[in-house]
Design an enzyme around this catalytic site. Structure first.
Site, PDB file in Angstrom:
ATOM      1  N   LYS A 174      34.209  -2.476  97.482  1.00 47.94           N
ATOM      2  CA  LYS A 174      35.323  -2.528  96.528  1.00 47.94           C
ATOM      3  C   LYS A 174      35.990  -3.906  96.549  1.00 47.94           C
ATOM      4  O   LYS A 174      36.418  -4.424  95.516  1.00 47.94           O
ATOM      5  CB  LYS A 174      36.347  -1.447  96.874  1.00 47.94           C
ATOM      6  CG  LYS A 174      35.862  -0.042  96.594  1.00 47.94           C
ATOM      7  CD  LYS A 174      35.846   0.228  95.110  1.00 47.94           C
ATOM      8  CE  LYS A 174      35.478   1.641  94.780  1.00 47.94           C
ATOM      9  NZ  LYS A 174      35.656   1.979  93.377  1.00 47.94           N
TER      10      LYS A 174
ATOM     11  N   TYR B 137      32.129   0.975 102.395  1.00 50.33           N
ATOM     12  CA  TYR B 137      32.806   1.391 101.160  1.00 50.33           C
ATOM     13  C   TYR B 137      33.923   0.411 100.798  1.00 50.33           C
ATOM     14  O   TYR B 137      33.962  -0.133  99.682  1.00 50.33           O
ATOM     15  CB  TYR B 137      33.368   2.812 101.328  1.00 50.33           C
ATOM     16  CG  TYR B 137      34.352   3.196 100.265  1.00 50.33           C
ATOM     17  CD1 TYR B 137      33.977   3.176  98.922  1.00 50.33           C
ATOM     18  CD2 TYR B 137      35.660   3.554 100.586  1.00 50.33           C
ATOM     19  CE1 TYR B 137      34.892   3.513  97.929  1.00 50.33           C
ATOM     20  CE2 TYR B 137      36.568   3.890  99.599  1.00 50.33           C
ATOM     21  CZ  TYR B 137      36.183   3.865  98.277  1.00 50.33           C
ATOM     22  OH  TYR B 137      37.082   4.192  97.293  1.00 50.33           O
TER      23      TYR B 137
END
Ligand code: UDP
Length: 332
Positions: A144, A140
Site C-alpha cells: 500500500k 500488505y
C-alpha cells in the site's frame, strides 16, 4: 460523476457504491468476484474482470466516460501477506500500476485510494498522525505504501489529483442489514466473533494476550464502513490536480480484542466461548487513529463512535444473512 469503483462488489466497495448512488453519482463497478458478491451490487453496472486486464480497462474508460476512479480491489489480510507475499506484490502493486497507466492514457487523473494504517508499522506515537513515519512491518502495508509513493510522484509529474485514505479497522454493515461483510474464509475479528454467537463456530481464538496493552490483547480502532464511504465521497469532491490528500480514517478510540468480544456478547446476548492462542505474525500491538486532519479538511466526523454501535449493525447483517450473500436469490 461517472466513478469507476474497482472492487466495488467487495465489502467496503459495495457500501461505497450505495453511497455514490445516493449522492447522485453514477458508479461503474469492475470486480473479478474473487472476494466480491454480485448480490451486494444488484441493479448497478458491473463489469466482471481482472484489474490487470488493460484492454478491459481501456474499454470501460471509453464506453462509460469515466471521470474518476476509486480503488478497493486489493488483498488486505496482514497474516496472509506474510505467508504469501507474491499474491500481494502482484495484485496490490502490479495490477494497480496497470490501472494507473490506463488512467493516464485515458486522461483520467482523479483517484481515491484505499490505503491503510498498516503503512505505519509499529508507530512510536499513539494516536497516530499522518506525519508518523511510514515503516510497514508486513508485506500488505508495504504494498500500500508503494502505491501511495507512486501517487505522490504521479501527482507531481502527471497532474494526478488523489486521496490516499488510511483506514484503520473497517467494520460494521449497512444499518438496514442489506449488505455487509462476507469473506471466505473469514479472518476478521468482528465477523468471526459474531459467527460464534450464531453457533456457526465453536469459539473464537484470541491471537495472543502477551502484548504490552492493559489486558494483553491487541488494540485496534474499529471504523464503520459507512463512515469510511462518506469520507471517500467528500475526498472525491475535494481533489485538486497535481496534489494529494493523505488522511487517517478512524474513530480515535481503541478497543482490545477482549473488549470487542465483550461488546459482541452484550449486543448479541449470546454466549461466546474464547480460546487463547498464539500471536499472529505481523500484528502490531496498538493502532489508533488521530483523524483530526480528516475532520479539518473534509469536515468528517465518524457517526459510529463506539465499537458497540459498529457491532450492532454487523449483528443485524449477520442475523438477516447467516450464510452471507449465499442466502440471497442472486447466489454466485
Ligand atoms: N484477532 C484475533 N482472533 C481472530 C481474528 C483476529 O484475536 O480470530 C485479532 C488480531 O490479531 C488483531 C485484531 O483481532 O489484533 C483485529 O484483527 P483483524 O484481522 O480483524 O484486522 P487487522 O487488524 O488484521 O486489520
Amino acid at each position: 460523476m461517472n466513478v469507476l469503483v474497482v472492487g466495488g462488489a467487495g465489502y467496503i466497495g459495495s457500501h461505497m457504491v450505495r453511497m455514490l448512488v445516493q449522492a447522485g453519482h453514477h458508479p461503474v463497478i469492475l470486480d473479478n468476484l474473487c472476494d466480491g458478491h454480485r448480490a451486494s451490487v444488484s441493479g448497478q453496472t458491473l463489469h466482471v474482470g481482472e484489474l490487470a486486464d488493460r484492454e478491459l480497462l481501456d474499454r470501460i474508460f471509453k464506453s462509460e466516460g469515466i471521470d474518476a476512479v476509486m480503488h478497493f480491489a486489493a488483498f488486505a489480510q496482514v497474516g496472509e501477506s506474510v505467508i504469501d507475499p507474491a499474491k500481494y506484490y502482484v495484485n496490490n502493486i502490479m495490477a494497480t500500476l496497470v490501472l494507473l497507466e490506463a488512467m493516464r492514457d485515458n486522461g483520467v487523473t482523479r483517484f481515491v485510494f484505499s490505503s491503510t494504517c498498516a503503512t505505519y508499522g509499529e508507530p512510536q506515537t499513539i494516536p497516530i498522525k499522518e506525519s508518523e513515519p511510514q515503516l510497514p512491518v508486513n508485506p500488505y502495508g508495504f504494498t500500500k505504501l508503494v502505491i501511495e509513493r507512486a501517487l505522490e510522484d504521479y501527482a507531481a509529474a502527471y497532474g494526478f489529483a488523489y486521496a490516499a485514505l488510511r483506514y484503520f479497522n473497517a467494520a460494521g454493515a449497512s444499518p438496514d442489514g442489506d449488505i455487509g461483510e462476507d469473506h471466505d474464509p473469514e479472518t476478521h475479528l468482528i465477523p468471526i466473533v459474531l459467527q460464534v454467537a450464531l453457533g456457526q463456530r465453536s469459539h473464537v481464538t484470541i491471537f495472543g494476550d502477551d502484548y504490552e496493552t492493559p489486558d494483553g490483547t491487541c488494540i485496534r480502532d474499529y471504523i464503520h464502513v459507512d463512515d469510511l464511504a462518506r469520507a471517500h465521497l467528500t475526498a472525491l469532491e475535494k481533489l485538486q490536480p497535481g496534489s494529494g490528500i493523505r488522511l487517517n480514517l478512524g474513530t480515535g478510540t481503541g478497543y482490545s480484542v477482549r473488549e470487542v468480544i465483550n461488546a459482541c456478547r452484550n449486543i448479541s446476548g449470546r454466549e461466546i466461548p474464547e480460546v487463547m492462542g498464539v500471536r499472529r505474525e505481523g500484528d502490531p500491538p496498538r493502532l489508533i487513529a488521530d483523524s483530526s486532519a480528516a475532520k479539518e479538511l473534509l469536515g468528517w466526523v465518524p457517526k459510529y463512535q463506539s465499537v458497540e454501535d459498529v457491532v450492532q449493525t454487523a449483528w443485524a447483517w449477520h442475523c438477516q444473512h447467516p450464510r452471507g450473500y449465499h442466502d440471497g436469490p442472486d447466489v454466485q
